[in-house]
Design a protein around this motif. Structure first.
Motif, PDB file in Angstrom:
ATOM      1  N   THR A  17      87.914  31.987   6.091  1.00  0.00           N
ATOM      2  CA  THR A  17      88.601  31.827   4.805  1.00  0.00           C
ATOM      3  C   THR A  17      88.972  30.373   4.550  1.00  0.00           C
ATOM      4  OG1 THR A  17      89.486  34.064   5.026  1.00  0.00           O
ATOM      5  CG2 THR A  17      90.564  32.615   3.436  1.00  0.00           C
ATOM      6  N   LEU A  18      89.522  29.708   5.554  1.00  0.00           N
ATOM      7  CA  LEU A  18      89.955  28.329   5.357  1.00  0.00           C
ATOM      8  C   LEU A  18      88.769  27.385   5.193  1.00  0.00           C
ATOM      9  CD1 LEU A  18      92.920  28.175   7.882  1.00  0.00           C
ATOM     10  CD2 LEU A  18      93.020  28.452   5.390  1.00  0.00           C
ATOM     11  N   LEU A  19      87.686  27.619   5.912  1.00  0.00           N
ATOM     12  CA  LEU A  19      86.493  26.782   5.754  1.00  0.00           C
ATOM     13  C   LEU A  19      85.846  26.991   4.390  1.00  0.00           C
ATOM     14  CD1 LEU A  19      85.072  27.208   9.349  1.00  0.00           C
ATOM     15  CD2 LEU A  19      85.716  25.018   8.310  1.00  0.00           C
ATOM     16  N   ALA A  20      85.812  28.253   3.936  1.00  0.00           N
ATOM     17  CA  ALA A  20      85.279  28.511   2.590  1.00  0.00           C
ATOM     18  C   ALA A  20      86.164  27.882   1.525  1.00  0.00           C
ATOM     19  CB  ALA A  20      85.146  30.016   2.368  1.00  0.00           C
ATOM     20  N   ARG A  21      87.478  27.955   1.704  1.00  0.00           N
ATOM     21  CA  ARG A  21      88.398  27.334   0.741  1.00  0.00           C
ATOM     22  C   ARG A  21      88.198  25.826   0.684  1.00  0.00           C
ATOM     23  NH1 ARG A  21      94.869  28.230   1.313  1.00  0.00           N
ATOM     24  NH2 ARG A  21      94.590  26.782   3.061  1.00  0.00           N
ATOM     25  N   ALA A  22      87.791  25.237   1.811  1.00  0.00           N
ATOM     26  CA  ALA A  22      87.551  23.788   1.850  1.00  0.00           C
ATOM     27  C   ALA A  22      86.202  23.398   1.267  1.00  0.00           C
ATOM     28  CB  ALA A  22      87.647  23.297   3.292  1.00  0.00           C
ATOM     29  N   GLY A  23      85.399  24.388   0.838  1.00  0.00           N
ATOM     30  CA  GLY A  23      84.157  24.084   0.143  1.00  0.00           C
ATOM     31  C   GLY A  23      82.896  24.283   0.945  1.00  0.00           C
ATOM     32  N   HIS A  24      82.991  24.784   2.164  1.00  0.00           N
ATOM     33  CA  HIS A  24      81.795  25.005   2.964  1.00  0.00           C
ATOM     34  C   HIS A  24      81.112  26.314   2.579  1.00  0.00           C
ATOM     35  CE1 HIS A  24      82.604  21.608   5.592  1.00  0.00           C
ATOM     36  NE2 HIS A  24      83.868  22.006   5.669  1.00  0.00           N
ATOM     37  N   GLU A  25      79.827  26.393   2.859  1.00  0.00           N
ATOM     38  CA  GLU A  25      79.043  27.612   2.617  1.00  0.00           C
ATOM     39  C   GLU A  25      79.137  28.466   3.881  1.00  0.00           C
ATOM     40  OE1 GLU A  25      74.374  28.820   1.819  1.00  0.00           O
ATOM     41  OE2 GLU A  25      75.082  26.801   1.269  1.00  0.00           O
ATOM     42  N   VAL A  26      79.959  29.515   3.834  1.00  0.00           N
ATOM     43  CA  VAL A  26      80.320  30.256   5.039  1.00  0.00           C
ATOM     44  C   VAL A  26      79.641  31.624   5.059  1.00  0.00           C
ATOM     45  CG1 VAL A  26      82.222  31.270   6.352  1.00  0.00           C
ATOM     46  CG2 VAL A  26      82.531  29.060   5.207  1.00  0.00           C
ATOM     47  N   THR A  27      79.105  31.968   6.227  1.00  0.00           N
ATOM     48  CA  THR A  27      78.579  33.303   6.488  1.00  0.00           C
ATOM     49  C   THR A  27      79.355  33.892   7.662  1.00  0.00           C
ATOM     50  OG1 THR A  27      76.356  32.672   5.782  1.00  0.00           O
ATOM     51  CG2 THR A  27      76.542  34.645   7.155  1.00  0.00           C
ATOM     52  N   VAL A  28      79.763  35.150   7.542  1.00  0.00           N
ATOM     53  CA  VAL A  28      80.440  35.826   8.649  1.00  0.00           C
ATOM     54  C   VAL A  28      79.602  37.022   9.089  1.00  0.00           C
ATOM     55  CG1 VAL A  28      82.728  35.135   7.865  1.00  0.00           C
ATOM     56  CG2 VAL A  28      81.819  37.361   7.166  1.00  0.00           C
ATOM     57  N   THR A  29      79.715  37.359  10.379  1.00  0.00           N
ATOM     58  CA  THR A  29      79.096  38.591  10.851  1.00  0.00           C
ATOM     59  C   THR A  29      80.181  39.628  11.086  1.00  0.00           C
ATOM     60  OG1 THR A  29      79.198  38.026  13.212  1.00  0.00           O
ATOM     61  CG2 THR A  29      77.256  37.285  11.985  1.00  0.00           C
ATOM     62  N   ALA A  30      79.877  40.852  10.722  1.00  0.00           N
ATOM     63  CA  ALA A  30      80.816  41.963  10.886  1.00  0.00           C
ATOM     64  C   ALA A  30      80.012  43.253  10.916  1.00  0.00           C
ATOM     65  CB  ALA A  30      81.831  41.985   9.745  1.00  0.00           C
ATOM     66  N   ARG A  31      80.714  44.354  11.198  1.00  0.00           N
ATOM     67  CA  ARG A  31      80.054  45.657  11.258  1.00  0.00           C
ATOM     68  C   ARG A  31      80.917  46.720  10.594  1.00  0.00           C
ATOM     69  NH1 ARG A  31      75.683  45.734  14.515  1.00  0.00           N
ATOM     70  NH2 ARG A  31      75.473  44.135  16.135  1.00  0.00           N
ATOM     71  N   GLY A  32      80.298  47.823  10.271  1.00  0.00           N
ATOM     72  CA  GLY A  32      81.019  49.007   9.819  1.00  0.00           C
ATOM     73  C   GLY A  32      81.911  48.760   8.624  1.00  0.00           C
ATOM     74  N   LEU A  33      83.138  49.281   8.725  1.00  0.00           N
ATOM     75  CA  LEU A  33      84.084  49.177   7.621  1.00  0.00           C
ATOM     76  C   LEU A  33      84.404  47.726   7.297  1.00  0.00           C
ATOM     77  CD1 LEU A  33      85.993  50.519   5.594  1.00  0.00           C
ATOM     78  CD2 LEU A  33      87.710  50.652   7.424  1.00  0.00           C
ATOM     79  N   ALA A  34      84.556  46.893   8.328  1.00  0.00           N
ATOM     80  CA  ALA A  34      84.872  45.484   8.082  1.00  0.00           C
ATOM     81  C   ALA A  34      83.784  44.825   7.239  1.00  0.00           C
ATOM     82  CB  ALA A  34      85.043  44.745   9.399  1.00  0.00           C
ATOM     83  N   LEU A  35      82.530  45.110   7.540  1.00  0.00           N
ATOM     84  CA  LEU A  35      81.428  44.546   6.769  1.00  0.00           C
ATOM     85  C   LEU A  35      81.499  44.998   5.316  1.00  0.00           C
ATOM     86  CD1 LEU A  35      78.739  42.967   6.703  1.00  0.00           C
ATOM     87  CD2 LEU A  35      77.586  45.095   7.348  1.00  0.00           C
ATOM     88  N   ALA A  36      81.727  46.290   5.110  1.00  0.00           N
ATOM     89  CA  ALA A  36      81.791  46.818   3.745  1.00  0.00           C
ATOM     90  C   ALA A  36      82.954  46.218   2.964  1.00  0.00           C
ATOM     91  CB  ALA A  36      81.915  48.341   3.789  1.00  0.00           C
ATOM     92  N   VAL A  37      84.123  46.094   3.607  1.00  0.00           N
ATOM     93  CA  VAL A  37      85.302  45.553   2.919  1.00  0.00           C
ATOM     94  C   VAL A  37      85.088  44.097   2.551  1.00  0.00           C
ATOM     95  CG1 VAL A  37      87.731  44.928   3.227  1.00  0.00           C
ATOM     96  CG2 VAL A  37      86.932  47.189   3.921  1.00  0.00           C
ATOM     97  N   ILE A  38      84.562  43.301   3.481  1.00  0.00           N
ATOM     98  CA  ILE A  38      84.360  41.876   3.189  1.00  0.00           C
ATOM     99  C   ILE A  38      83.338  41.698   2.070  1.00  0.00           C
ATOM    100  CG2 ILE A  38      83.565  39.684   4.151  1.00  0.00           C
ATOM    101  CD1 ILE A  38      84.714  40.646   6.855  1.00  0.00           C
ATOM    102  N   ARG A  39      82.296  42.505   2.078  1.00  0.00           N
ATOM    103  CA  ARG A  39      81.310  42.404   1.001  1.00  0.00           C
ATOM    104  C   ARG A  39      81.909  42.771  -0.348  1.00  0.00           C
ATOM    105  NH1 ARG A  39      75.885  45.072   3.874  1.00  0.00           N
ATOM    106  NH2 ARG A  39      75.085  43.089   4.713  1.00  0.00           N
ATOM    107  N   ALA A  40      82.785  43.768  -0.357  1.00  0.00           N
ATOM    108  CA  ALA A  40      83.349  44.235  -1.625  1.00  0.00           C
ATOM    109  C   ALA A  40      84.542  43.398  -2.091  1.00  0.00           C
ATOM    110  CB  ALA A  40      83.760  45.701  -1.495  1.00  0.00           C
ATOM    111  N   GLU A  41      85.396  42.987  -1.137  1.00  0.00           N
ATOM    112  CA  GLU A  41      86.680  42.383  -1.515  1.00  0.00           C
ATOM    113  C   GLU A  41      86.897  40.980  -0.966  1.00  0.00           C
ATOM    114  OE1 GLU A  41      89.729  45.059  -0.267  1.00  0.00           O
ATOM    115  OE2 GLU A  41      88.752  46.832  -1.138  1.00  0.00           O
ATOM    116  N   GLY A  42      86.031  40.521  -0.072  1.00  0.00           N
ATOM    117  CA  GLY A  42      86.242  39.236   0.558  1.00  0.00           C
ATOM    118  C   GLY A  42      87.267  39.341   1.677  1.00  0.00           C
ATOM    119  N   ILE A  43      87.782  38.190   2.118  1.00  0.00           N
ATOM    120  CA  ILE A  43      88.810  38.125   3.150  1.00  0.00           C
ATOM    121  C   ILE A  43      90.074  37.556   2.527  1.00  0.00           C
ATOM    122  CG2 ILE A  43      89.475  37.204   5.408  1.00  0.00           C
ATOM    123  CD1 ILE A  43      86.509  36.896   6.047  1.00  0.00           C
TER     124      ILE A  43
END
Length: 334
Positions: A17-43
Motif C-alpha cells: 500500500t505504501l509503495l503504491a501510494r508513493a507512485g510505484h507499479e505494485v503487484t502482490v501475490t495472494a490466494r483465496g479470499l485475500a486474492l478476491a478481496v484485493i482484486r475487488a476492493e484493494g488494500i
C-alpha cells in the motif's frame, strides 16, 4: 518502478500500500479470499502511517520479472513462495522482509542470479481481515546484507523504500537479525495466552518468563560468536550487559519495549497467525534459539518450552491460562 510483494498479510499489505501510494507499479501475490478481496476492493491501511487505500495488481503468482521483489511471507512459507515464483524472480533484486535467521540465505539459494538483501521491520501491524491492515506502531525498517558495512546497493534500495516507508540502511545485518530475534521474544507468550503484548508485559510472572527467554537468546548468540547489530537502541554492548543482569533487573528491557508500543493492543505476529487458523513461525523464532543452542553445545530450556507451548495451542485451538503457563515454567525450574 515495478515492485512485486510476495505475500499480502500484515507487513506485505503495508509495504504494498505504501509503495503504491508513493507512485510505484505494485503487484502482490495472494490466494483465496485475500486474492478476491484485493482484486475487488484493494488494500486498506489505517493507523500509524495514516489512511490509504490502493489497488495493486493481485495475482496468485508473478508473470513478469519486477525491478524489485519483497518477500513478505511467514518464515515457514518463504521457500515455497520463492520457488513458485523463481522463474520470473531470478535476476531481480530481492529483499526478504522476515523474522528469523534464515530468510536471506533461503532466497540466495533459490535465486542464484539475484542480489538478495534482508529487511528487519519494527512496524507493528494487525491484519484484521483480508485486504485490511492497521498499523499499531509506525517504526522504521532496517535494510542490509552480510556482516559488513552497508554497501552502495543496500543504500540505493534503502532510498527507494524510504520514499514510501521509513527505512534505514544498516551495517552488520546478520548481527541485527540476532538483535531482532531478541525483540521477537515478545511473540510467544501472547500466542500462548491470547493476551496482547502489553498485557503480557504488565503481568509480573509472564514478564519474568519473557525476560528469561530474551536473556537466554542473547547468551546463545554469544556462544555462537555473534556480534549483535544495532537496532532500535539495542546493540552488542547493551545486550551483553543485559545478559549479565539479574533476572529482576533485566525486566527493564521488555518494559522499555512496552512503553514504545503505547496502548493500542499489539497482538504480535504469532498470535495473529493463530487467530487466522494458520501455522505459526514459532520454529523460526524461539525454535531457532533452540537449534542455535544445540549447535553451540548448550541447552535453551526456556525457549524450548515456549516453542512447545505454542505448538500445543496450535493443536488445542484455545489459549492457556497465564496461571497454567507459569506452573509449567515453575516445573521447569525444579
Amino acid at each position: 518502478m515495478k515492485i512485486a510483494v510476495i505475500g499480502a498479510g500484515a507487513l506485505g499489505g503495508t509495504f504494498a500500500t505504501l509503495l503504491a501510494r508513493a507512485g510505484h507499479e505494485v503487484t502482490v501475490t495472494a490466494r483465496g479470499l485475500a486474492l478476491a478481496v484485493i482484486r475487488a476492493e484493494g488494500i486498506s491501511l489505517t493507523g500509524g502511517f495514516g489512511r490509504a487505500r490502493q489497488h495493486p495488481l493481485a495475482l496468485e503468482r508473478l508473470v513478469e520479472t519486477p525491478d524489485l521483489a519483497l518477500i513478505c511471507t511467514k518464515a515457514q512459507d518463504a521457500a515455497a513462495a520463492i520457488a513458485e515464483n523463481a522463474a520470473v524472480l531470478d535476476g531481480a533484486a530481492v529483499i526478504v522482509v522476515q523474522n528469523g535467521l534464515d530468510g536471506v540465505n533461503t532466497a540466495r539459494s533459490l535465486l542464484p542470479h539475484s542480489e538478495c538483501f534482508g529487511a528487519l521491520s519494527i512496524i507493528a501491524a494487525n491484519y484484521s481481515a483480508p485486504g485490511r491492515v492497521t498499523i499499531t506502531t509506525a517504526a522504521p525498517t532496517y535494510l542490509g546484507r552480510g556482516d559488513g558495512a552497508a554497501d552502495a546497493a543496500t543504500n540505493a534500495w534503502r532510498d527507494v523504500l524510504a520514499g514510501a516507508v521509513p527505512t534505514v540502511g544498516i551495517d552488520n545485518f546478520v548481527g541485527a537479525q540476532w538483535t531482532k530475534l531478541v525483540v521477537n521474544m515478545l511473540n510467544a507468550l501472547p500466542a500462548i495466552t491470547g493476551l496482547s503484548v502489553q498485557e503480557v508485559v504488565d503481568d509480573a510472572g509472564l514478564r519474568r518468563v519473557m525476560t528469561s527467554s530474551m536473556r537466554e537468546t542473547v547468551r546463545v548468540g554469544m556462544r555462537r560468536g555473534v556480534r549483535f547489530g544495532s537496532l532500535q537502541g539495542l546493540g552488542d554492548r547493551q545486550l551483553r550487559a543485559f545478559s549479565r543482569l539479574p533476572l529482576a533487573l533485566g525486566q527493564v528491557l521488555p518494559l522499555r519495549m512496552r512503553r514504545r508500543m503505547g496502548d493500542v493492543p499489539n497482538l504480535g505476529s504469532t498470535l495473529q497467525s493463530l487467530k487466522r487458523g494458520q501455522i505459526t513461525e514459532i520454529d523460526f523464532l524461539n525454535g531457532a534459539v533452540v537449534r542455535e543452542a544445540g549447535l553451540a553445545g548448550v541447552r535453551a530450556p526456556v525457549n524450548a518450552l515456549l516453542t512447545a507451548l505454542v505448538h500445543e495451542v496450535e493443536t488445542r485451538g484455545v489459549p492457556l491460562a497465564p496461571v497454567d503457563v507459569l506452573e509449567r515454567f515453575a516445573a521447569l525450574a525444579r
